[in-house]
Motif scaffolding. Structure first.
Motif, PDB file in Angstrom:
ATOM      1  N   GLY A   1       0.781  -1.231   0.000  1.00 31.95           N
ATOM      2  CA  GLY A   1       0.000   0.000   0.000  1.00 31.95           C
ATOM      3  C   GLY A   1       0.810   1.275   0.000  1.00 31.95           C
ATOM      4  O   GLY A   1       0.233   2.369   0.053  1.00 31.95           O
ATOM      5  N   VAL A   2       2.131   1.176  -0.082  1.00 29.04           N
ATOM      6  CA  VAL A   2       2.945   2.402  -0.091  1.00 29.04           C
ATOM      7  C   VAL A   2       2.814   3.062  -1.462  1.00 29.04           C
ATOM      8  O   VAL A   2       3.133   2.433  -2.477  1.00 29.04           O
ATOM      9  CB  VAL A   2       4.435   2.085   0.196  1.00 29.04           C
ATOM     10  CG1 VAL A   2       5.271   3.356   0.137  1.00 29.04           C
ATOM     11  CG2 VAL A   2       4.569   1.396   1.529  1.00 29.04           C
TER      12      VAL A   2
ATOM     13  N   ILE B   1      -8.720  -3.702   1.482  1.00 32.96           N
ATOM     14  CA  ILE B   1      -7.881  -3.144   0.403  1.00 32.96           C
ATOM     15  C   ILE B   1      -6.478  -3.756   0.462  1.00 32.96           C
ATOM     16  O   ILE B   1      -5.918  -4.165  -0.566  1.00 32.96           O
ATOM     17  CB  ILE B   1      -7.796  -1.603   0.520  1.00 32.96           C
ATOM     18  CG1 ILE B   1      -9.167  -0.995   0.201  1.00 32.96           C
ATOM     19  CG2 ILE B   1      -6.756  -1.049  -0.434  1.00 32.96           C
ATOM     20  CD1 ILE B   1      -9.248   0.491   0.461  1.00 32.96           C
ATOM     21  N   LEU B   2      -5.924  -3.858   1.663  1.00 34.75           N
ATOM     22  CA  LEU B   2      -4.570  -4.420   1.797  1.00 34.75           C
ATOM     23  C   LEU B   2      -4.540  -5.885   1.343  1.00 34.75           C
ATOM     24  O   LEU B   2      -3.596  -6.332   0.685  1.00 34.75           O
ATOM     25  CB  LEU B   2      -4.097  -4.319   3.256  1.00 34.75           C
ATOM     26  CG  LEU B   2      -3.641  -2.920   3.677  1.00 34.75           C
ATOM     27  CD1 LEU B   2      -3.406  -2.856   5.178  1.00 34.75           C
ATOM     28  CD2 LEU B   2      -2.381  -2.504   2.928  1.00 34.75           C
TER      29      LEU B   2
ATOM     30  N   ASP C   1      -3.198  -9.900  -2.887  1.00 37.30           N
ATOM     31  CA  ASP C   1      -3.645 -11.026  -3.722  1.00 37.30           C
ATOM     32  C   ASP C   1      -3.695 -10.693  -5.210  1.00 37.30           C
ATOM     33  O   ASP C   1      -3.890 -11.581  -6.034  1.00 37.30           O
ATOM     34  CB  ASP C   1      -5.055 -11.494  -3.300  1.00 37.30           C
ATOM     35  CG  ASP C   1      -5.023 -12.057  -1.888  1.00 37.30           C
ATOM     36  OD1 ASP C   1      -3.906 -12.329  -1.410  1.00 37.30           O
ATOM     37  OD2 ASP C   1      -6.095 -12.185  -1.282  1.00 37.30           O
ATOM     38  N   ALA C   2      -3.600  -9.416  -5.565  1.00 36.85           N
ATOM     39  CA  ALA C   2      -3.757  -9.008  -6.967  1.00 36.85           C
ATOM     40  C   ALA C   2      -2.751  -9.756  -7.835  1.00 36.85           C
ATOM     41  O   ALA C   2      -1.599  -9.931  -7.446  1.00 36.85           O
ATOM     42  CB  ALA C   2      -3.554  -7.511  -7.113  1.00 36.85           C
ATOM     43  N   GLY C   3      -3.208 -10.132  -8.990  1.00 34.91           N
ATOM     44  CA  GLY C   3      -2.292 -10.798  -9.918  1.00 34.91           C
ATOM     45  C   GLY C   3      -2.415 -12.308  -9.870  1.00 34.91           C
ATOM     46  O   GLY C   3      -2.137 -12.985 -10.836  1.00 34.91           O
ATOM     47  N   GLU C   4      -2.861 -12.839  -8.735  1.00 41.29           N
ATOM     48  CA  GLU C   4      -3.019 -14.295  -8.664  1.00 41.29           C
ATOM     49  C   GLU C   4      -4.119 -14.735  -9.620  1.00 41.29           C
ATOM     50  O   GLU C   4      -3.997 -15.713 -10.332  1.00 41.29           O
ATOM     51  CB  GLU C   4      -3.349 -14.721  -7.235  1.00 41.29           C
ATOM     52  CG  GLU C   4      -2.122 -14.607  -6.335  1.00 41.29           C
ATOM     53  CD  GLU C   4      -2.410 -15.004  -4.913  1.00 41.29           C
ATOM     54  OE1 GLU C   4      -3.522 -15.483  -4.646  1.00 41.29           O
ATOM     55  OE2 GLU C   4      -1.522 -14.809  -4.076  1.00 41.29           O
TER      56      GLU C   4
END
Ligand SMILES: Nc1nc2c(ncn2[C@@H]2O[C@H](COP(=O)(O)OP(=O)(O)OP(=O)(O)O)[C@@H](O)[C@H]2O)c(=O)[nH]1
Length: 771
Positions: A392-393, A424-425, A430-433
């Motif tokens: 999240g940075v 959101i975190l 998990d994004a991309g899996e």
């Protein structure tokens, strides 16, 4: 280290050099092998030819010498045509005739017919009187009467001699004796030369006896005359002896050892002349050649690898240039195109690299241009755009994202509600899996108030995610309001008794309330999305033909009575109120069907209609029913029908004696007779009391009269029981008339009635035609 690099088995140069060396070795091995085999064959052939030629030459020479001597002895014997006695008697003088034998022979000898020496020249003491009767050469000369050459033999003098014989014939051709010339075997004139003949250095000539069982001549004197066993593996010698032909080969030597041998039979004596070249000498040039080739091969073996390495280095030098260029390009130095020279493949490689380089530079420029474009786009975008790490940075936040999140210091998740922040975190991690976009809603506390944002999260790479933020605070409020409105409407729709169905522009069911589900015989979810026509049948009452909404709209009919066939197959009468939703946009083409269940009302109305036109006692039409049918018949073009009025005779008596119930029963039986006798389309009515009427369309008066006479007969047979047990019967009087175009119902009925009256007056139980 450098040496180790030479042996890098993954290096192209090493492999190519190894391949070249291996190929060179293999090729040279094949060439050397072929050359060796060719040379060995040629040397062998040459050696054999050499031995065979020498043997042939020597044999021919000795054959000539022997033949010459045979001729000399034969000619001499031929000159002595004397009998045996004369030969014996004159032998001493006769032998002197052969003084010319001296030279070719050592002596001339005369033998008598028994093989005893009777004279010799020059004379040698002790020779005369010796008998050779047992010697082969004498016996063969005597028996064959042909010249012979003897096998060599050892004379008493110790010299090795040879005898050339010829028969002496008498005047009658009988054998008188024998003339012979003797010569020393190893004299210079004969085989003395043999010792001087050499084949190569150690090769030699031998002379074998006829049977081949012993050497007549051999360079080793100890072997001469010594018998030897003819070994089986001497095929060339065996052939020369058996077939008398010259032969050459590589085999064992008669005196042991192995080598190249050639044999040639001597025609004059039947001996065999042989030449032998020991294998050691015969194969010496081959050995020398082998050594030379092995030496050359060894040199080639050592020479090929460095040569191949040097060649590969030269050929692949442009590859080093490419490598250097690529390293420089990787280090970020200026891109310099590669020189497109050298061997063709490397030139192609360089060309491909240069093309890829050009394409990369173009795409880099394009990417930079696009990046600038997208940056500008993001800054002007009404959407919040944010690139952040998986934790999240933020790395990039556009203006709108700062506004929406209310935190310009990078702590964009700080204002999110606790649960939403965690979601959101989790989505970022998990994004991309799953390759798609993750969408979620999150609430943020911002200085401008509470906001609801829709965040679309997609992985850019393993470390970064792109987050697109859309402010949906207002839409959510509107949606909530709309949702409330919908729920209210649904409650209203559910509370009304009529069925309500909403279809879209494709006639697919979008909504139906609970009464509609019951009426259509479906559950809500089962009907939704299906075309209304597939769920329920809307049919025209009476005809049963389907009626579509478009047809109804085209006819401008909004409310109408229909039959509804439910999914279960059951039918009911309904009143449909159809209204189109007057809206543009999403609801355009939508229709609302309101269906009111009319089954009871329509049944009631049908009952009323029936009662108005029918007689309740008999079920026949009543007077009004007949008048209606009569009216319709009179309106038809070309009217042609018969009308009969039938009045029972003596019905009152049935009533009086049997009671009202018996009267009713009789009336019902009469009605049944009438109904059974008429055709379909005919009308039978009870006009009142005991009076009936029949309307028979298409029936001529005569036929009607006959029909009613038959009916009268059947009525006369009817019986009902009276109270006193008696059977009561009656008859019928009938008046028949034909309808004409000028008639109305009343006049026609009056005419038939009058005819009926006449039948009564004429005595009842009959049929009268109206005049
Ligand atoms: N049982 C019964 N009797 C009926 C009904 N309607 C009329 N009547 C009786 O039928 C009788 C008809 O009288 P009439 O026409 O004189 O009978 P009739 O004996 O056949 O006399 P003619 O017609 O002159 O032969 C009357 O007694 C009526 O009361 C009814 O529905 N049921």
């Amino acid at each position: 280290m450098r040496v180790l690099r030479l042996f890098d088995t993954h290096s192209l140069k090493f492999r190519a050099a190894l391949f070249c060396a291996a190929f060179g070795w293999l090729l040279s091995a094949v060439l050397i092998g072929v050359y060796y085999l060719e040379s060995r064959g040629a040397l062998e052939a040459m050696r054999r030819a050499q031995v065979a030629a020498l043997v042939e030459r020597t044999a021919t020479d000795f054959d000539d010498r022997l033949r010459q001597r045979q001729r000399l002895v034969s000619d001499g014997a031929a000159q002595l045509t004397v009998g045996a006695e004369q030969l014996t008697r004159d032998a001493a003088s006769l032998v002197t005739r052969f003084s010319h034998f001296k030279g070719p022979f050592s002596a001339a000898i005369l033998y008598d017919r028994h093989g005893t020496i009777i004279a010799d020249y020059p004379s040698q003491p002790g020779r005369v009187g010796v008998s050779v009767a047992e010697r082969d050469y004498f016996r063969q000369t005597r028996d064959t009467l042909r010249p012979q050459v003897s096998d060599p033999f050892l004379a008493k003098t110790g010299r090795r001699l040879l005898v050339v014989t010829a028969p002496i014939l008498g005047p009658d051709g009988e054998f008188s004796g024998m003339l012979a010339g003797t010569l020393e075997l190893f004299s210079q004139e004969m085989f003395g030369e043999l010792a001087g003949i050499r084949i190569g250095e150690h090769g030699y000539i031998v002379l074998l006896s006829k049977q081949g069982g012993r050497f007549i001549y051999h360079p080793a004197p100890t072997l001469i005359d010594r018998p030897f066993q003819l070994a089986g593996e001497l095929p060339s010698l065996a052939r020369a002896l058996a077939e008398g032909v010259a032969s050459v080969g590589r085999e064992g030597l008669p005196d042991g050892g192995e080598g190249i041998v050639a044999y040639r039979p001597l025609q004059a004596a039947g001996w065999v002349l042989g030449g032998a070249l020991p294998a050691g000498e015969a194969d010496a040039p081959l050995l020398a050649l082998t050594r030379t080739l092995l030496g050359l091969g060894l040199v080639w073996l050592l020479l090929v690898p460095p040569l191949a390495w040097w060649l590969m280095r030269r050929l692949l030098r442009p590859l080093d240039a490419i490598e250097t260029q690529l390293e420089r390009a990787q280090a970020g130095e200026d891109h310099v195109p590669l020189a497109e020279d050298g061997v063709r493949e490397l030139a192609h490689l360089a060309r491909a690299y240069n093309r890829a380089l050009a394409a990369r530079e173009a795409s880099e420029a394009d990417a930079a241009e696009r990046e600038a474009f997208f940056k500008a786009l993001n800054e002007a975008s009404p959407l919040g755009v944010l690139v952040c790490s998986r934790s999240g940075v933020p790395r990039y936040v556009n203006q709108m994202a700062n506004t929406l999140l209310g935190a310009a210091d990078g702590r964009w998740l700080h204002n999110a509600h606790g649960d939403d922040c965690a979601r959101i975190l989790r989505a970022l991690a998990d994004a991309g899996e799953s390759a798609g976009v993750t969408q979620l809603r999150a609430r943020f506390r911002t200085p401008g108030g509470e906001r609801l944002l829709e965040a679309s999260i997609v992985a850019l790479d393993s470390a970064c995610c792109l987050v697109v933020l859309l402010d949906i605070t207002r839409q959510d409020a509107e949606f909530q309001a709309l949702q409330g409105e919908r729920e209210r409407q649904a409650a209203i729709l559910e509370s009304i008794a009529d069925a309500v169905v909403l279809t879209n522009h494709r006639d697919e069911v979008e909504y139906l309330n609970a009464p509609a589900q019951r009426m259509l015989g479906v559950r809500g979810a089962g009907a939704l999305g299906r075309r209304l026509g597939a769920v329920v049948g809307l049919l025209e009452p009476g005809s049963g033909l389907p009626v579509g909404a478009r047809v109804l709209e085209a006819e401008g009919r909004k409310t109408l009575e229909l039959d509804l066939e439910a999914a279960t197959g059951s039918r009911r009468a309904v009143t449909l109120t159809l209204s189109s939703v007057c809206a543009q946009g999403a609801m355009q083409g939508y229709r609302v069907y309101v269906l009111h269940d009319d089954t009871e009302r329509r049944a009631r109305e049908a009952s009323h209609r029936y009662q108005a036109l029918h007689d309740p006692l008999t079920g026949l039409f009543n007077r009004r029913g007949l008048e209606t049918a009569l009216h319709q018949a009179l309106q038809a073009d070309g009217v042609r029908a018969a009308l009969a009025v039938l009045d029972l005779d003596g019905f009152k008596a049935v009533n009086d004696r049997g009671g009202h119930a018996a009267g009713d029963l009789m009336l019902q039986q009469v009605a049944r007779v009438l109904a059974q006798r008429v055709r379909e389309g005919d009308t039978v009515a009870r006009l009142g009391g005991d009076e009936f009427a029949l309307l028979l369309p298409g029936c001529p008066p005569d036929a009607a009269q006959q029909l009613l006479e038959r009916v009268g007969v059947e009525i006369a047979r009817l019986r009902v029981a009276a109270a006193d047990g008696l059977a009561l019967g009656l008859s019928a009087s009938t008046g028949v008339t034909s309808l004409s175009g000028d008639d109305d119902a009343a006049t026609a009925l009056a005419r038939a009635d009058a005819a009926c009256y006449r039948a009564k007056r004429a005595g009842r139980d009959r049929v009268e035609l109206a005049v």
